[in-house]
Write a protein that holds these residues in place. Structure first.
Motif, mmCIF file in Angstrom:
data_model
loop_
_atom_site.group_PDB
_atom_site.id
_atom_site.type_symbol
_atom_site.label_atom_id
_atom_site.label_comp_id
_atom_site.label_asym_id
_atom_site.label_seq_id
_atom_site.Cartn_x
_atom_site.Cartn_y
_atom_site.Cartn_z
ATOM 1 N N ALA A 117 0.851 -1.197 0.000
ATOM 2 C CA ALA A 117 0.000 0.000 0.000
ATOM 3 C C ALA A 117 0.880 1.239 0.000
ATOM 4 C CB ALA A 117 -0.908 0.003 1.225
ATOM 5 N N PRO A 118 0.477 2.293 -0.695
ATOM 6 C CA PRO A 118 1.287 3.519 -0.701
ATOM 7 C C PRO A 118 1.309 4.194 0.667
ATOM 8 C CG PRO A 118 -0.665 3.747 -2.125
ATOM 9 C CD PRO A 118 -0.721 2.404 -1.510
ATOM 10 N N TYR A 119 2.461 4.666 1.074
ATOM 11 C CA TYR A 119 2.564 5.520 2.262
ATOM 12 C C TYR A 119 2.469 6.948 1.767
ATOM 13 C CZ TYR A 119 4.185 1.731 5.314
ATOM 14 O OH TYR A 119 4.281 0.589 6.058
ATOM 15 N N TRP A 120 1.306 7.544 1.944
ATOM 16 C CA TRP A 120 1.055 8.874 1.410
ATOM 17 C C TRP A 120 1.670 9.963 2.267
ATOM 18 C CZ3 TRP A 120 -0.198 8.843 -3.345
ATOM 19 C CH2 TRP A 120 -0.989 7.824 -3.885
ATOM 20 N N THR A 121 1.997 11.058 1.612
ATOM 21 C CA THR A 121 2.426 12.262 2.313
ATOM 22 C C THR A 121 1.180 12.887 2.952
ATOM 23 O OG1 THR A 121 2.049 13.671 0.401
ATOM 24 C CG2 THR A 121 4.241 12.671 0.594
ATOM 25 N N ALA A 122 1.353 14.042 3.573
ATOM 26 C CA ALA A 122 0.221 14.706 4.233
ATOM 27 C C ALA A 122 -0.895 15.075 3.253
ATOM 28 C CB ALA A 122 0.712 15.950 4.966
ATOM 29 N N ASN A 123 -0.599 15.179 1.959
ATOM 30 C CA ASN A 123 -1.632 15.496 0.973
ATOM 31 C C ASN A 123 -2.535 14.317 0.647
ATOM 32 O OD1 ASN A 123 -1.196 18.241 0.555
ATOM 33 N ND2 ASN A 123 0.509 17.820 -0.827
ATOM 34 N N GLY A 124 -2.139 13.140 1.049
ATOM 35 C CA GLY A 124 -3.000 11.978 0.879
ATOM 36 C C GLY A 124 -3.099 11.461 -0.540
ATOM 37 N N ALA A 125 -4.067 10.589 -0.733
ATOM 38 C CA ALA A 125 -4.249 9.848 -1.983
ATOM 39 C C ALA A 125 -4.992 10.685 -3.014
ATOM 40 C CB ALA A 125 -5.015 8.562 -1.699
ATOM 41 N N GLN A 126 -4.280 11.582 -3.652
ATOM 42 C CA GLN A 126 -4.939 12.442 -4.643
ATOM 43 C C GLN A 126 -4.220 12.387 -5.979
ATOM 44 O OE1 GLN A 126 -4.854 16.480 -3.344
ATOM 45 N NE2 GLN A 126 -2.665 16.500 -2.980
ATOM 46 N N ARG A 127 -4.970 12.606 -7.040
ATOM 47 C CA ARG A 127 -4.438 12.717 -8.411
ATOM 48 C C ARG A 127 -3.588 11.529 -8.830
ATOM 49 N NH1 ARG A 127 -4.077 18.869 -9.673
ATOM 50 N NH2 ARG A 127 -3.511 17.992 -11.657
#
Length: 187
Positions: free
Chosen positions: A125-135
């Motif tokens: 699973a992706p470890y997202w930055t604070a911007n989260g799962a976008q684009r």
């Protein structure tokens, strides 16, 4: 564009087809390109057969009107560590949906906190930055590379300009006749 990575198939650690090499390029000039977009032509991710490559580095392209592309430092991968990413299988789908990921409790959305060694990884699973799962593009996470990586001597090194705290995400869409790779930076 600047050459970011050249990664050969490596079994489960980097599951490309036998003999394939993944190439990653990114735009270093945020004044002329949108490095956060996976489909705007500013980043490139593709595979080639290793047998089609020469046995020496390719020469740098000639300078364009706006100057030579940035030459990124060369960092080799000493090895991959197999480990559990901390994301329970029943929550994995939430990591591919902005609102569902945002709604997760922090300990589920960021199972390893913000620790840099966990932000460079293959698959899972992706470890997202604070911007989260976008684009994000179609498909699933294939690879992610943190802005900073740990070196064998205990020091760290900046990989490229990911806006100081960004992560490069490489996705693969295996629903196509040939897998389609795409890359974007999220911060």
């Amino acid at each position: 564009m600047s050459h970011l990575a050249q990664l050969p198939a490596d079994g489960e650690a980097l599951p490309l087809a036998s003999g394939e090499v993944l190439f990653l390029f990114k735009c270093e000039w945020d004044s002329i390109c949108s490095f956060w977009e996976h489909d705007a032509g500013t980043n490139a991710a593709f595979v080639v057969q290793g047998a089609d490559l020469g046995d020496a580095p390719a020469p740098l392209p000639s300078a364009a009107a706006d100057g030579q592309p940035a030459l990124l430092r060369e960092i080799g991968i000493a090895g991959w560590r197999a480990d559990d990413d901390g994301v329970p299988p029943e929550l994995e789908e939430a990591f591919y949906d902005y609102q569902a990921h945002f709604d997760l409790p922090d300990e589920a959305a960021h199972p390893r906190g913000w620790a840099s060694p966990w932000c460079t990884k293959s698959c899972g699973a992706p470890y997202w930055t604070a911007n989260g799962a976008q684009r994000m593009p179609a498909g699933r996470l294939f690879l992610q590379i943190d802005n900073w990586v740990d070196l064998p001597d205990g020091s760290t090194a900046e990989v490229a300009n990911f806006c100081s705290d960004g992560i490069a995400y490489v996705f693969v869409d295996r629903s196509q006749a040939q897998p389609v790779y795409s890359m974007f930076i999220n911060r």
